[in-house]
Design an enzyme around this catalytic site. Structure first.
Site, short mmCIF file in Angstrom:
data_model
loop_
_atom_site.label_atom_id
_atom_site.label_comp_id
_atom_site.label_asym_id
_atom_site.label_seq_id
_atom_site.Cartn_x
_atom_site.Cartn_y
_atom_site.Cartn_z
CG ASN A 258 -6.96 -43.58 33.21
OD1 ASN A 258 -7.34 -44.74 33.26
ND2 ASN A 258 -6.61 -42.90 34.29
CB THR A 281 -2.14 -43.54 37.14
OG1 THR A 281 -2.73 -44.50 38.01
CG2 THR A 281 -1.11 -42.73 37.91
CD GLU A 282 -7.73 -44.73 37.72
OE1 GLU A 282 -8.47 -45.70 37.73
OE2 GLU A 282 -6.98 -44.46 36.75
CG ASN A 283 -2.69 -43.90 41.74
OD1 ASN A 283 -2.83 -44.14 40.55
ND2 ASN A 283 -1.56 -44.14 42.38
CB SER A 324 -6.51 -37.55 39.89
OG SER A 324 -6.35 -38.46 38.84
#
Length: 449
Positions: A258, A281-283, A324
């Protein structure tokens, strides 16, 4: 089969009452039910508690409600992307509660699952834990967070069938899936409504039992705000590229990685297919590729955590924000590379808050700092005034305690073998004397020949 009523957008907005708690899906303007939000702005319903990752952008989405004075409290993770939200918080016009992004997603998911709350290591030892119950579980300090539910949820999906089954497009899933479960009344704004059965069962992301009403609204470039398009070129100074290259050297084939905003994003530009590195990606995406070469925006491409359109590599996958952050907290991210404001001798990190400014934008930093198997910080060695960012003890609000594994600056590389801050490498053009003079923390020298 259930038939979900299809209503016009004004009727939908009228279902929100004064004083309601409103859940709003979206990450920035991606997957944002912008048409519902603007219709609600037209109706002027006031005293709303707004729950969302962020309040849209200035004049867009929740930002329009803010300008109208319709929001009395906002609960979210990253309000600093909207200057109107910063002004409203600073002036006291709007009350606010800041939660780490993963904590926010899990609180909404818990609310939809009928769970009263949960304990999480995220934010332990930081200002965001103040006033909350804490408990040590299996030797780890954890913070209790109450579940979140709303009176109404406005969500955005790409397709719906007449039974209310929803399908999301690329990274438009984000907070929408959890929010669809966590409100008394759920209204889905969708691009297209198709006959029941037109969406294959394995392509249904939110089953129709969660959805009360459908509204059809066509997305335009104007609805996407800053993600509408992306510049095809950027200039970066060589010192930052040296840091990005050094960080890349720490990654190995097969790593799930990340990248934070700022210097870490430069690493993505250096990764090739041959590296075999999987970017997260955290979204809600695994397998992030480079920025689109054609300058295309979020209408045609997924977006990353910086709300920048990206491409998807072969084998990529999309998921919602709750999943996520389950990956992050569950230890499934091998390396996180993040920016920093301060790192200290005890491997503590401060990277989200500056004195004198409202604490309005933590995003996913706390979750990643606690959850990634390895944490690499990239930052300039000193502040603009010449003071060191590597300090004996952090003075800025902490992101996480005892989490940093490596620090890469424009002058040097530090690690923590045996728990001690140790200089292990010099960056191109830097000298040992310069590093000694510009480092505030005490450190051991263990330079390789």
């Amino acid at each position: 089969m259930k038939q979900v009523p299809i209503i016009d957008i004004e009727t939908a907005a009228g279902l929100v009452n004064e004083g309601d708690t409103l859940l709003q899906g979206g990450f920035g303007m991606t997957g944002n039910p912008v048409h519902l939000m603007h219709a609600l702005a037209e109706q002027g319903t006031k005293n709303l508690t707004f729950v969302g990752n962020n309040t849209g952008e200035a004049g867009l989405g929740g930002g329009r409600l803010l300008r109208n004075g319709q929001i009395s409290k906002m609960i979210g993770s990253f309000f600093t992307s909207n200057p109107d939200a910063v002004k409203a918080a600073q002036s006291g016009q709007v009350a606010y509660e800041l939660l780490p992004q993963g904590t926010l997603a899990e609180a909404i998911r818990a609310g939809g699952a009928g769970i009263g709350g949960f304990y999480t290591p995220t934010s332990a030892g930081t200002p965001l834990a103040q006033g909350r119950e804490t408990k040590v579980i299996d030797g780890v300090e954890q913070v209790f967070v109450k579940a979140i539910r709303g009176n109404v949820a406005f969500i955005r999906a790409w397709r719906a069938d007449t039974a209310g089954n929803l399908q999301y497009r690329m990274t438009e899933n984000n907070f929408n899936k959890a929010m669809a479960t966590a409100a008394d009344l759920v209204i889905a704004e969708v691009e297209e409504i198709v006959p029941v059965g037109a969406i294959a069962p394995e392509h249904v992301h939110t089953p129709g039992c969660f959805v009360d009403y459908l509204v059809q609204a066509t997305l335009t470039l104007d609805d996407l705000g800053s993600s509408a398009s992306v510049a095809s070129s950027k200039k970066v100074d060589e010192a930052r590229m040296h840091m990005a290259r050094r960080a890349l050297a720490e990654l190995k084939k097969g790593d799930v990685v990340n990248l934070g905003i700022g210097i870490p994003t430069l690493v993505a530009d250096l990764i090739s297919e041959e590296h075999g590195i999987i970017l997260h990606t955290e979204n809600g995406m695994l397998g992030v590729g480079p920025v689109p070469a054609d300058g295309g925006g979020a209408m045609d491409y997924p977006v990353n955590a910086g709300k920048i359109p990206v491409t998807a590599l072969k084998g990529s996958s999309y998921f919602d924000s709750a999943d996520s952050f389950a990956m992050i907290r569950g230890g499934h991210i091998d390396v996180a590379i993040m920016g920093g404001l301060e790192v200290d001798e005890a491997a503590n990190l401060a990277n989200w808050a500056v004195p004198g400014k409202p604490l309005l934008g933590v995003g996913g930093a706390m979750d990643l700092a606690k959850g990634a198997k390895r944490l690499i910080i990239t930052m300039t060695h000193t502040n603009p005034d010449g003071s060191s960012k590597i300090v004996p003890s952090c003075t800025l609000p902490l992101t996480a305690t005892g989490v940093v594994d490596m620090v890469i600056t424009d002058l040097a590389v530090f690690a923590y073998p045996d728990g001690q801050l140790t200089l292990i490498d010099l960056m191109p053009g830097a000298t040992l004397d310069e590093v000694r003079a510009k480092t505030g923390a005490g450190f051991i020298e263990r330079l390789s020949d």
